[in-house]
Design an enzyme around this catalytic site. Structure first.
Site, PDB file in Angstrom:
ATOM      1  N   CYS A  42       0.842  -1.198   0.000  1.00 22.72           N
ATOM      2  CA  CYS A  42       0.000   0.000   0.000  1.00 22.72           C
ATOM      3  C   CYS A  42       0.881   1.253   0.000  1.00 22.72           C
ATOM      4  O   CYS A  42       2.016   1.233   0.478  1.00 22.72           O
ATOM      5  CB  CYS A  42      -0.884   0.046   1.237  1.00 22.72           C
ATOM      6  SG  CYS A  42      -1.999  -1.355   1.423  1.00 22.72           S
ATOM      7  N   GLU A  44       0.646   3.863   1.834  1.00 23.37           N
ATOM      8  CA  GLU A  44       0.981   4.341   3.174  1.00 23.37           C
ATOM      9  C   GLU A  44       2.258   3.674   3.678  1.00 23.37           C
ATOM     10  O   GLU A  44       3.165   4.330   4.189  1.00 23.37           O
ATOM     11  CB  GLU A  44      -0.159   4.060   4.159  1.00 23.37           C
ATOM     12  CG  GLU A  44      -1.456   4.737   3.811  1.00 23.37           C
ATOM     13  CD  GLU A  44      -2.370   3.860   2.947  1.00 23.37           C
ATOM     14  OE1 GLU A  44      -1.863   3.108   2.080  1.00 23.37           O
ATOM     15  OE2 GLU A  44      -3.587   3.936   3.150  1.00 23.37           O
ATOM     16  N   CYS A  75      -5.542   0.522   5.506  1.00 20.10           N
ATOM     17  CA  CYS A  75      -5.836  -0.844   5.946  1.00 20.10           C
ATOM     18  C   CYS A  75      -5.163  -1.093   7.305  1.00 20.10           C
ATOM     19  O   CYS A  75      -4.351  -0.302   7.778  1.00 20.10           O
ATOM     20  CB  CYS A  75      -5.356  -1.852   4.895  1.00 20.10           C
ATOM     21  SG  CYS A  75      -3.578  -2.117   4.851  1.00 20.10           S
ATOM     22  N   CYS A  78      -1.286  -1.126   7.371  1.00 19.16           N
ATOM     23  CA  CYS A  78      -0.712   0.219   7.291  1.00 19.16           C
ATOM     24  C   CYS A  78      -0.900   0.974   8.602  1.00 19.16           C
ATOM     25  O   CYS A  78      -0.012   1.715   9.029  1.00 19.16           O
ATOM     26  CB  CYS A  78      -1.340   1.000   6.140  1.00 19.16           C
ATOM     27  SG  CYS A  78      -0.797   0.390   4.526  1.00 19.16           S
TER      28      CYS A  78
HETATM   29 ZN   LIG Z   1      -2.545  -0.630   3.593  1.00 15.89          ZN
END
Ligand SMILES: [Zn+2]
Length: 127
Positions: A42, A44, A75, A78
């Site tokens: 991700c 992040e 999520c 993260c």
């Molecule tokens: Zn994430």
């Protein structure tokens, strides 16, 4: 205590970073995808890992942007990675894709939802 942040500049930088997403499979421009989906990273976590590897250990805020018209939160993975390096009271700006349009249309927030990291990840492992 979080440092003062220029939220407009932070949001602008997040939108610019989104242009470098590698979303070959998910088509969700907020990640670096991989053919082995479990290896997708991700945005992040990418941002934090990149900064930490450059020696940055202190963060004042983060802006989360996507191509989705509603603000989306990070999520769980993260959230925990953010919490490893960021204070529980650090602001997390959840920014909708139409942020600029909403600002032009008169919504002074641009649809941004601001929440603390601690509210996103209550009872986290404390660092
Ligand atoms: Zn994430």
């Amino acid at each position: 205590m979080s440092a003062t942040v220029d939220k407009e500049e932070l949001i602008k930088a997040a939108f610019e970073a989104k242009e470098n997403a590698y979303s070959k499979y998910s088509k969700f421009r907020a990640s670096v995808d991989n053919a082995s989906y479990g290896e997708t990273m991700c945005a992040e976590r990418t941002a934090i890992v990149k900064a930490v590897s450059d020696g940055v250990r202190s963060f004042a805020a983060i802006a989360i942007v996507t191509d989705v018209s509603v603000a989306i939160s990070p999520c769980g993975l993260c959230r925990q990675v953010l919490r490893e390096f960021c204070a529980a009271d650090m602001p997390v700006l959840l920014v909708p894709a139409n942020y600029t349009k909403q600002r032009v249309d008169g919504d002074s927030s641009g649809g941004v939802k601001e929440i603390s990291l601690g509210d996103l990840l209550p009872y986290s492992f404390d660092t």
